[in-house]
Motif scaffolding. Sequence first.
Motif, PDB file in Angstrom:
ATOM      1  N   LEU A 175       4.008 -40.259 -15.361  1.00  0.00           N
ATOM      2  CA  LEU A 175       3.209 -39.059 -15.096  1.00  0.00           C
ATOM      3  C   LEU A 175       3.149 -38.754 -13.606  1.00  0.00           C
ATOM      4  N   PHE A 176       3.113 -39.816 -12.781  1.00  0.00           N
ATOM      5  CA  PHE A 176       3.103 -39.567 -11.338  1.00  0.00           C
ATOM      6  C   PHE A 176       4.408 -38.933 -10.891  1.00  0.00           C
ATOM      7  N   HIS A 177       5.539 -39.464 -11.341  1.00  0.00           N
ATOM      8  CA  HIS A 177       6.826 -38.898 -10.926  1.00  0.00           C
ATOM      9  C   HIS A 177       6.928 -37.438 -11.361  1.00  0.00           C
ATOM     10  N   LYS A 178       6.423 -37.110 -12.554  1.00  0.00           N
ATOM     11  CA  LYS A 178       6.440 -35.714 -13.023  1.00  0.00           C
ATOM     12  C   LYS A 178       5.569 -34.845 -12.125  1.00  0.00           C
ATOM     13  N   PHE A 179       4.387 -35.353 -11.780  1.00  0.00           N
ATOM     14  CA  PHE A 179       3.494 -34.612 -10.893  1.00  0.00           C
ATOM     15  C   PHE A 179       4.143 -34.363  -9.542  1.00  0.00           C
ATOM     16  N   TYR A 180       4.730 -35.413  -8.969  1.00  0.00           N
ATOM     17  CA  TYR A 180       5.262 -35.276  -7.620  1.00  0.00           C
ATOM     18  C   TYR A 180       6.476 -34.350  -7.570  1.00  0.00           C
ATOM     19  N   ASN A 181       7.223 -34.320  -8.667  1.00  0.00           N
ATOM     20  CA  ASN A 181       8.373 -33.417  -8.719  1.00  0.00           C
ATOM     21  C   ASN A 181       7.953 -31.969  -8.924  1.00  0.00           C
ATOM     22  N   ALA A 182       6.745 -31.759  -9.471  1.00  0.00           N
ATOM     23  CA  ALA A 182       6.286 -30.399  -9.769  1.00  0.00           C
ATOM     24  C   ALA A 182       5.322 -29.849  -8.716  1.00  0.00           C
ATOM     25  N   CYS A 183       4.631 -30.713  -8.009  1.00  0.00           N
ATOM     26  CA  CYS A 183       3.564 -30.282  -7.098  1.00  0.00           C
ATOM     27  C   CYS A 183       3.811 -30.817  -5.684  1.00  0.00           C
ATOM     28  N   ARG A 184       3.975 -29.922  -4.743  1.00  0.00           N
ATOM     29  CA  ARG A 184       4.196 -30.351  -3.366  1.00  0.00           C
ATOM     30  C   ARG A 184       2.904 -30.877  -2.759  1.00  0.00           C
ATOM     31  N   VAL A 185       3.057 -31.840  -1.868  1.00  0.00           N
ATOM     32  CA  VAL A 185       1.924 -32.313  -1.079  1.00  0.00           C
ATOM     33  C   VAL A 185       2.078 -31.798   0.351  1.00  0.00           C
ATOM     34  N   LYS A 186       3.197 -32.104   0.950  1.00  0.00           N
ATOM     35  CA  LYS A 186       3.476 -31.658   2.312  1.00  0.00           C
ATOM     36  C   LYS A 186       3.707 -30.149   2.342  1.00  0.00           C
ATOM     37  N   GLY A 187       3.114 -29.514   3.323  1.00  0.00           N
ATOM     38  CA  GLY A 187       3.363 -28.085   3.510  1.00  0.00           C
ATOM     39  C   GLY A 187       2.374 -27.185   2.804  1.00  0.00           C
ATOM     40  N   GLU A 188       1.492 -27.751   1.998  1.00  0.00           N
ATOM     41  CA  GLU A 188       0.474 -26.936   1.342  1.00  0.00           C
ATOM     42  C   GLU A 188      -0.709 -26.719   2.291  1.00  0.00           C
ATOM     43  N   GLU A 189      -1.533 -25.753   1.960  1.00  0.00           N
ATOM     44  CA  GLU A 189      -2.752 -25.493   2.719  1.00  0.00           C
ATOM     45  C   GLU A 189      -3.592 -26.772   2.744  1.00  0.00           C
ATOM     46  N   ASP A 190      -4.332 -27.008   3.810  1.00  0.00           N
ATOM     47  CA  ASP A 190      -4.967 -28.300   4.066  1.00  0.00           C
ATOM     48  C   ASP A 190      -5.802 -28.805   2.889  1.00  0.00           C
ATOM     49  N   SER A 191      -6.645 -27.963   2.317  1.00  0.00           N
ATOM     50  CA  SER A 191      -7.529 -28.429   1.238  1.00  0.00           C
ATOM     51  C   SER A 191      -6.742 -28.890   0.026  1.00  0.00           C
ATOM     52  N   LEU A 192      -5.715 -28.129  -0.354  1.00  0.00           N
ATOM     53  CA  LEU A 192      -4.898 -28.519  -1.503  1.00  0.00           C
ATOM     54  C   LEU A 192      -4.080 -29.758  -1.177  1.00  0.00           C
ATOM     55  N   CYS A 193      -3.559 -29.823   0.049  1.00  0.00           N
ATOM     56  CA  CYS A 193      -2.801 -31.006   0.483  1.00  0.00           C
ATOM     57  C   CYS A 193      -3.681 -32.258   0.380  1.00  0.00           C
ATOM     58  N   GLN A 194      -4.906 -32.155   0.860  1.00  0.00           N
ATOM     59  CA  GLN A 194      -5.802 -33.311   0.835  1.00  0.00           C
ATOM     60  C   GLN A 194      -6.199 -33.687  -0.594  1.00  0.00           C
ATOM     61  N   ALA A 195      -6.389 -32.691  -1.449  1.00  0.00           N
ATOM     62  CA  ALA A 195      -6.724 -32.965  -2.842  1.00  0.00           C
ATOM     63  C   ALA A 195      -5.579 -33.709  -3.525  1.00  0.00           C
TER      64      ALA A 195
END
Length: 563
Positions: free
Chosen positions: A516-536
């Motif tokens: 589930l983590f690999h699926k999440f990471y492939n679908a949802c960016r962390v780097k480059g998102e707006e700060d609040s979403l990145c931190q979440a």
Amino acid sequence: MSKLAAQATRDLRQIILDALGRAVAEKALPMEPAPDFTIETPADPSHGDFATNVAMVSAKAFHMAPRKIAEALSPYFEFSSTYFEKFEIAGPGFINFFLSPRFYAAVLQDIEALQDGYGRSDFGKGKKINVEFVSANPTGPMHMGNARGGALGDCLAAVLDAAGYQVSREFYINDAGNQIDKFALSLDIRYQQIFKGEEAVPMPEDCYQGADILERAQEFADLYGDSCLEKSQEERQKALVDFALPKNIAKMQSDLKKYRIEYDTWFHESVLHNDGEIQDTLKILMEKGMTYELDGALWYKATDFGAEKDEVLVRKNGNPTYFAADIAYHRNKFQRGFDRCIDIWGADHHGHVARMKGAMNAVGLDGSKLDVVLMQLVKLVRNGEIVRMSKRTGKAIQLADLLDEVPVDAARFLFNMREANSQMEFDLDLAVQQDAQNPVYYVQYAHARICSILKALEKDGVVKRACSEEELLLLVQPEELSLIRHLAAYTGEVVSAAKDYDPARITRYVIDLANLFHKFYNACRVKGEEDSLCQARLTLCVAVKTVIHNVLTMFKISAPESM
């Protein structure tokens, strides 16, 4: 389920009960007692976070179609002050309930607050449990069954500990009785053969034929020469056993320590003989009328307690049987104050289970407090073919051989992937693969990947900080919610694994978590998102890392930060 999920389940049951009460009070439903209903988690998340069959099971009592009952309840569901936000009626009358985003935010906050403690609970209320496993015969090296039994027993003990039990790991050393007599004779003959030749002192077929016997005899001869040939057979055999048995036990302990298994108690069967516990146990059975004499032997009325046949307790020669010692041993365990005793035995001992439970009742204890986990054999596979001999020694594969060839992480993980009562094949090639096909590598890689993500972001000046609930509410993507829902289930999975004596449940859980983590990471960016979403999303990544770490360390498997 986590404490939050457990609280949500309790809240939902009250929501349903309150709705039933209001519906009856306002005559939307007839005044009849509703049957007990279930609340469960649907396999498909699109069908809600929880579902109930209350309308289905109430049809007979209310003389109404289930869907009509569900519709009658609909106006009376009250979700204020709970983590629920909506519901829907499905099919013939199932009612599905959906958690609010606040619940998902609270799960992440809970993991962040508890850290290493997330997944632990007080379900067991501190009750004392003894887990006895491996207990290999000390007359020879440990085999592959001990490898599986060791992983299952140690991981079961770990799961019980996490579920709030006070757990003691125990190894029972059979250092008395027939097998020791045979061990002594086998050593004696090999020792004599060193000086007299094999033809002069032939080895009987029923003796131990392994090379380990010859090695111990040679070590003894190297130390004492032929000086013991002049002693009586009794003196010589005692000297040989006193020399060889501690070495065998020490080898067992070192092999098991390499396998990351350490016991709280190494219990010697000889203690039962020397301290009179076997005689005390036999006396209790005789006083209770549970024995009789036949052909010079003392028998136990096992059939009185459901066994297929009676058992010999004392042979004609006056020596107690292994079964008599086993009864005394289990009586000893309960006398040490354990609320429950768990044995892990090979499946070939299935006929012994009822006998031993019955024997506990016969001596005045509660046989229902003795549980036995029966373990099927394991087959080793290499290149798709069954392997019976070690490449290194050309002999039957032992635990030590396996640990020389396969990483301990892989052995402990793979041996704990299936229920004890299922047969399994251990793929030696898979165990050493360093790719996603190897389940333990796949899980460890997920942990290492999150560590790498955190380090890479730190280099870019993005450091994880605490998130507000409002920021965590930004996690609304299906992959994010599926991942959090799985994290929320962890504590409940530990409790279920403890209740079912099935630690493999947690191994499967953590594989699914990594997936589930690999699926999440492939679908949802962390780097480059707006700060609040990145931190979440960083908070979600760290929560996954925490739970993977908790599972792996609970099972004494390393959680690498880079791979």
